[in-house]
Design an enzyme around this catalytic site. Structure first.
Site, PDB file in Angstrom:
ATOM      1  N   ASN A   1      -0.167   4.633  -0.300  1.00  0.00           N
ATOM      2  CA  ASN A   1      -0.721   5.764   0.199  1.00  0.00           C
ATOM      3  C   ASN A   1      -1.773   5.635   1.626  1.00  0.00           C
ATOM      4  O   ASN A   1      -2.432   6.280   2.014  1.00  0.00           O
ATOM      5  CB  ASN A   1      -1.972   6.443  -0.805  1.00  0.00           C
ATOM      6  CG  ASN A   1      -3.014   5.784  -0.955  1.00  0.00           C
ATOM      7  OD1 ASN A   1      -3.147   4.336  -0.728  1.00  0.00           O
ATOM      8  ND2 ASN A   1      -4.140   5.907  -1.892  1.00  0.00           N
TER       9      ASN A   1
ATOM     10  N   ASP B   1      -4.345 -10.297 -16.057  1.00  0.00           N
ATOM     11  CA  ASP B   1      -5.547 -11.381 -15.690  1.00  0.00           C
ATOM     12  C   ASP B   1      -6.647 -10.979 -16.765  1.00  0.00           C
ATOM     13  O   ASP B   1      -7.017  -9.745 -16.814  1.00  0.00           O
ATOM     14  CB  ASP B   1      -6.038 -11.189 -14.311  1.00  0.00           C
ATOM     15  CG  ASP B   1      -6.358 -12.539 -13.798  1.00  0.00           C
ATOM     16  OD1 ASP B   1      -7.128 -13.208 -14.520  1.00  0.00           O
ATOM     17  OD2 ASP B   1      -5.845 -12.982 -12.795  1.00  0.00           O
TER      18      ASP B   1
ATOM     19  N   GLU C   1      -6.934 -20.751 -17.324  1.00  0.00           N
ATOM     20  CA  GLU C   1      -7.153 -21.329 -15.911  1.00  0.00           C
ATOM     21  C   GLU C   1      -8.098 -22.304 -16.295  1.00  0.00           C
ATOM     22  O   GLU C   1      -9.110 -22.195 -17.159  1.00  0.00           O
ATOM     23  CB  GLU C   1      -7.665 -20.274 -15.069  1.00  0.00           C
ATOM     24  CG  GLU C   1      -8.025 -21.094 -13.712  1.00  0.00           C
ATOM     25  CD  GLU C   1      -9.161 -20.346 -12.760  1.00  0.00           C
ATOM     26  OE1 GLU C   1      -8.845 -20.393 -11.425  1.00  0.00           O
ATOM     27  OE2 GLU C   1      -9.920 -19.653 -13.348  1.00  0.00           O
TER      28      GLU C   1
ATOM     29  N   ASP D   1      -1.621  -1.122  -3.851  1.00  0.00           N
ATOM     30  CA  ASP D   1      -1.976  -0.649  -5.133  1.00  0.00           C
ATOM     31  C   ASP D   1      -0.840  -0.588  -6.176  1.00  0.00           C
ATOM     32  O   ASP D   1       0.041  -1.160  -5.816  1.00  0.00           O
ATOM     33  CB  ASP D   1      -2.269   1.156  -4.721  1.00  0.00           C
ATOM     34  CG  ASP D   1      -1.240   1.552  -3.893  1.00  0.00           C
ATOM     35  OD1 ASP D   1      -0.228   1.408  -4.042  1.00  0.00           O
ATOM     36  OD2 ASP D   1      -1.928   2.127  -2.789  1.00  0.00           O
TER      37      ASP D   1
ATOM     38  N   HIS E   1      -4.244 -17.236  -5.356  1.00  0.00           N
ATOM     39  CA  HIS E   1      -5.111 -16.406  -4.521  1.00  0.00           C
ATOM     40  C   HIS E   1      -6.177 -17.168  -3.959  1.00  0.00           C
ATOM     41  O   HIS E   1      -7.332 -16.499  -3.367  1.00  0.00           O
ATOM     42  CB  HIS E   1      -5.212 -15.180  -5.290  1.00  0.00           C
ATOM     43  CG  HIS E   1      -6.044 -15.312  -6.664  1.00  0.00           C
ATOM     44  ND1 HIS E   1      -5.525 -15.965  -7.420  1.00  0.00           N
ATOM     45  CD2 HIS E   1      -7.439 -15.020  -6.848  1.00  0.00           C
ATOM     46  CE1 HIS E   1      -6.488 -16.014  -8.568  1.00  0.00           C
ATOM     47  NE2 HIS E   1      -7.601 -15.399  -8.074  1.00  0.00           N
ATOM     48  N   ASP E   2      -6.450 -18.266  -4.549  1.00  0.00           N
ATOM     49  CA  ASP E   2      -7.715 -19.196  -4.256  1.00  0.00           C
ATOM     50  C   ASP E   2      -7.356 -20.490  -3.515  1.00  0.00           C
ATOM     51  O   ASP E   2      -8.283 -21.166  -3.030  1.00  0.00           O
ATOM     52  CB  ASP E   2      -8.105 -19.633  -5.699  1.00  0.00           C
ATOM     53  CG  ASP E   2      -8.883 -18.724  -6.564  1.00  0.00           C
ATOM     54  OD1 ASP E   2      -9.363 -17.614  -5.956  1.00  0.00           O
ATOM     55  OD2 ASP E   2      -8.829 -18.703  -7.739  1.00  0.00           O
TER      56      ASP E   2
ATOM     57  N   ASP F   1      -4.026   3.782   2.745  1.00  0.00           N
ATOM     58  CA  ASP F   1      -5.530   3.613   3.009  1.00  0.00           C
ATOM     59  C   ASP F   1      -5.920   2.281   3.262  1.00  0.00           C
ATOM     60  O   ASP F   1      -6.941   1.982   3.311  1.00  0.00           O
ATOM     61  CB  ASP F   1      -6.298   4.113   1.727  1.00  0.00           C
ATOM     62  CG  ASP F   1      -5.902   3.294   0.395  1.00  0.00           C
ATOM     63  OD1 ASP F   1      -5.192   2.418   0.560  1.00  0.00           O
ATOM     64  OD2 ASP F   1      -6.721   3.312  -0.565  1.00  0.00           O
TER      65      ASP F   1
ATOM     66  N   ASP G   1       0.803  -1.103  -0.008  1.00  0.00           N
ATOM     67  CA  ASP G   1      -0.195   0.077   0.137  1.00  0.00           C
ATOM     68  C   ASP G   1       0.813   1.252  -0.087  1.00  0.00           C
ATOM     69  O   ASP G   1       1.773   1.306   0.826  1.00  0.00           O
ATOM     70  CB  ASP G   1      -0.794   0.016   1.186  1.00  0.00           C
ATOM     71  CG  ASP G   1      -1.733   1.170   1.413  1.00  0.00           C
ATOM     72  OD1 ASP G   1      -1.920   1.797   0.487  1.00  0.00           O
ATOM     73  OD2 ASP G   1      -2.204   1.502   2.581  1.00  0.00           O
TER      74      ASP G   1
ATOM     75  N   ASP H   1      -8.873 -16.184 -17.027  1.00  0.00           N
ATOM     76  CA  ASP H   1      -9.738 -16.643 -15.869  1.00  0.00           C
ATOM     77  C   ASP H   1     -10.699 -17.506 -16.487  1.00  0.00           C
ATOM     78  O   ASP H   1     -11.419 -17.322 -17.306  1.00  0.00           O
ATOM     79  CB  ASP H   1     -10.287 -15.503 -15.342  1.00  0.00           C
ATOM     80  CG  ASP H   1     -11.271 -15.720 -14.035  1.00  0.00           C
ATOM     81  OD1 ASP H   1     -10.456 -16.236 -13.133  1.00  0.00           O
ATOM     82  OD2 ASP H   1     -12.212 -15.678 -13.910  1.00  0.00           O
TER      83      ASP H   1
HETATM   84  O1  ISL Z   1     -11.356 -20.714  -5.726  1.00  0.00           O
HETATM   85  C1  ISL Z   1     -12.374 -21.612  -6.130  1.00  0.00           C
HETATM   86  C2  ISL Z   1     -13.122 -22.418  -5.152  1.00  0.00           C
HETATM   87  O2  ISL Z   1     -12.834 -22.034  -3.848  1.00  0.00           O
HETATM   88  C3  ISL Z   1     -12.427 -21.976  -7.422  1.00  0.00           C
HETATM   89  O3  ISL Z   1     -13.294 -22.995  -7.730  1.00  0.00           O
HETATM   90  C4  ISL Z   1     -12.456 -20.915  -8.271  1.00  0.00           C
HETATM   91  O4  ISL Z   1     -13.548 -20.249  -8.327  1.00  0.00           O
HETATM   92  C5  ISL Z   1     -12.197 -21.293  -9.794  1.00  0.00           C
HETATM   93  O5  ISL Z   1     -10.855 -21.509  -9.781  1.00  0.00           O
HETATM   94  C6  ISL Z   1     -12.192 -20.026 -10.646  1.00  0.00           C
HETATM   95  O6  ISL Z   1     -11.520 -19.018 -10.107  1.00  0.00           O
HETATM   96  C7  ISL Z   1     -11.448 -17.895 -10.985  1.00  0.00           C
HETATM   97  O7  ISL Z   1     -12.435 -17.152 -11.388  1.00  0.00           O
HETATM   98  C8  ISL Z   1     -13.267 -16.665 -10.323  1.00  0.00           C
HETATM   99  C9  ISL Z   1     -12.586 -15.803  -9.152  1.00  0.00           C
HETATM  100  O8  ISL Z   1     -13.513 -15.823  -7.935  1.00  0.00           O
HETATM  101  C10 ISL Z   1     -11.281 -16.422  -8.614  1.00  0.00           C
HETATM  102  O9  ISL Z   1     -10.548 -15.653  -7.833  1.00  0.00           O
HETATM  103  C11 ISL Z   1     -10.608 -16.847 -10.033  1.00  0.00           C
HETATM  104  O10 ISL Z   1      -9.125 -17.188  -9.994  1.00  0.00           O
HETATM  105  C12 ISL Z   1     -14.398 -15.909 -10.807  1.00  0.00           C
HETATM  106  O11 ISL Z   1     -13.801 -14.893 -11.607  1.00  0.00           O
HETATM  107 CA    CA Z   2      -3.339   2.032  -1.321  1.00  0.00          CA
END
Ligand code: ISL
Ligand code: CA
Length: 555
Positions: A24, A99, A254, A30, A327-328, A26, A22, A200
């Site tokens: 700034n 992405d 993905e 960013d 991140h998932d 908040d 971050d 995605d």
């Molecule tokens: O994270 C999942 C289940 O907990 C996965 O099924 C995930 O939803 C799937 O891999 C799709 O992910 C991607 O598209 C989603 C988004 O929420 C995820 O962060 C992204 O990586 C919808 O855009």
């Molecule tokens: Ca920020």
């Protein structure tokens, strides 16, 4: 144009901008924060960044719900900030992979706002609107985030389809205009210098226009009508021809629920569709039916079988992606039988095990210092829309709260979304303001600054690993051979190219394990390239200590 397949010898680093840095104060990471940390990424040695979405978005799903594809989210900065970021990256020879979220838009996108108001809108057919049937939803499809996949739209007295949250209406690719819009968006970013895209949920974009009833299933009812749908390969080839290939853009798709028989149809080079895939089979070894909340005990043999299958079947056919986190997913340390008591050894062993396979390696921010799952205490600590939805839906289904909470603490996507731990100052050096999500208490002992100083740190191990892998023909092109297949604790594989070998040995247990070198390697000249204990001597026969990992070179 002859494609430059740079991604075959690249390490890619994923940034989840909200939690990276971050600038700034908040409380939200960013773009300027990313710029501040580019020297750190050069120091780590990576070649490219995959940046999770930074487009305009109301943030129902942290940017995976886009309301304007050609501009930057207010929280993250401006398009000028972004332009500065990409030029600073390129100066450092770091490529940028954006992405690309094109299965759905935000419900606050102009197209959808117009479509939902008026049945005669030209945007109406950009989405899937359907009348209810006898007071019921148009079909029985269910959402990825639990519950059904339809939302009522009072203005036109009908429903729209959303495979994710109700603020993420699905785009209708049966309408050729949608494809034209998307191609123009992709070309817009390519013109601005983007080097590639992480696409995605790309395998879901071709949906049967009749939206037939789905077969019963534990999860994702209806998937047979959109997963690897009828026109998916035409669509991808069109994107390749009219957008990606014109700029030599690299793509990684993905692909949820992908199997090794179907994958080649997406990534064989002569098909001109995608360059590579993110697959999930190895992430699903500790759950049932691919549903991460249905937790299953980890068994190394299952993981080995999946990894070996993808290595063998894709060899010479298509390109893999190598990852343990994003991140998932929950953090990898503490998963796959590793224990927090053996934190550094476990982190190093996992990296060694995965990154000497064939494919493009990805590091998720914080993985390189061994960040751990969030230490969330109550449900109020969670921010993720999926987590909150699963809780709601499972409560409705009568599943006991104690079970659900246990699963959420272990598997919630927020586990990987806690702020990056830069140093041991307040808020881990992420922000001087209040962070949007709770910071892990362990930042005083797990942070970048200390990792840089300590020559035996996880970070310095990653740096060494990255430099060893670079320009290494055996790792890039070598054939994969698995050894010790039946062993429950050891994962042993070799890679061979032009009579030169790399051997990777990993102990997935906290006990000593006996290892005897395979006959074929005895009498060869050997050298230890990498090890997570420092007193490595013998190769022919030895005891592997808890979570020990070694990489040898033979010729
Ligand atoms: O994270 C999942 C289940 O907990 C996965 O099924 C995930 O939803 C799937 O891999 C799709 O992910 C991607 O598209 C989603 C988004 O929420 C995820 O962060 C992204 O990586 C919808 O855009
Ligand atoms: Ca920020």
């Amino acid at each position: 144009m002859e494609r430059n397949r740079w991604y075959k010898d690249a390490f890619i680093y994923q940034i989840y901008p909200r939690s990276f840095k971050d600038s700034n104060d908040d409380g939200i990471g960013d773009i300027k924060g990313i710029i501040e940390k580019l020297d750190y990424l050069s120091f780590l040695g990576i070649d490219a960044v995959w940046l999770s979405p930074v487009y305009k978005s109301p943030n129902d799903d942290n940017g995976y719900d886009i309301s304007d594809y050609r501009d930057i989210m207010d929280d993250f900065g401006t398009l000028d900030d972004w332009k500065l970021m990409i030029s600073e990256m390129h100066k450092r020879n770091i490529r940028l992979i954006m992405d690309l979220v094109i299965n759905h838009t935000s419900d606050e996108h102009e197209w959808f706002k117009k479509a939902r108001k008026d049945v005669n809108s030209p945007y109406r057919n950009y989405y899937f609107f359907r009348k209810g049937i006898n007071g019921k939803k148009p079909n029985n499809w269910t959402s990825f985030f639990g519950g059904d996949a339809w939302e009522y739209n009072p203005d036109t007295d009908d429903y729209y389809l959303h495979l994710f949250t109700k603020k993420q209406p699905d785009l209708n690719y049966n309408n050729p205009k949608v494809m034209e819009e998307i191609k123009s968006i992709i070309n817009y970013w390519l013109e601005l210098g983007v080097d590639g895209f992480r696409c995605d949920v790309i395998t879901l974009i071709s949906k049967d226009k009749d939206l037939p009833k789905g077969k019963w299933n534990v999860a994702l009812v209806g998937k047979e009508h959109y997963l690897n749908g009828k026109h998916i390969h035409e669509y991808l080839h069109e994107l390749y021809r009219d957008a990606f290939s014109k700029y030599n853009a690299m793509t990684v798709g993905e692909s949820v629920l992908m199997d090794v028989e179907t994958a080649p149809y997406y990534v064989k080079e002569e098909r001109e569709e995608l360059d590579s895939l993110f697959t999930f089979e190895h992430m699903d070894v500790d759950n049932f039916f691919g549903v991460k909340y249905l937790m299953r005990k980890f068994k190394l043999k299952r993981l080995k079988k999946v990894l070996s299958k993808w290595q063998d079947k894709m060899y010479g056919i298509g390109w893999n992606s190598l990852y343990l986190e994003n991140h998932d997913q929950p953090r990898s340390i503490g998963r796959f039988n590793t224990k927090l008591e053996y934190h550094d050894l476990g982190c190093k062993m996992l990296a060694t095990m995965i990154y000497f396979l064939q494919g493009t390696p990805y590091i998720y921010q914080g993985q390189e210092i061994g960040m751990t799952n969030g230490d969330f205490k109550t449900i109020e600590d969670f921010k993720d829309t999926e987590t909150l939805n699963i809780l709601k839906v499972s409560r409705k289904m009568g599943i006991p709260k104690s079970y659900i909470m246990k699963a959420i603490f272990k598997r919630s996507r927020d586990n990987a979304r806690t702020p990056m731990q830069w140093d041991n100052s307040a808020n881990a050096g992420f922000s001087k303001g209040t962070p949007w999500i709770k910071i892990n208490d362990n930042y005083k002992s797990i942070n970048v600054q200390d990792n840089i100083k300590n020559k035996n740190s996880v970070l310095n191990y990653y740096r060494k690993l990255i430099s060893i892998r670079k320009n290494n023909d055996i790792v890039i092109n070598g054939k994969y051979v698995e050894h010790y297949k039946q062993d429950k604790n050891l994962y042993v594989y070799s890679r061979v190219y032009n009579d030169k070998y790399i051997l990777v040995i990993s102990n997935f247990s906290d006990k000593n394990q006996k290892f005897d070198l395979m006959d074929e390697f005895k009498n060869k000249k050997s050298e230890c390239l990498l090890a997570n204990y420092d007193d490595v001597v013998d190769i022919n026969s030895f005891l592997l200590r808890p979570y020990e990992a070694r990489v040898y070179y033979f010729e």
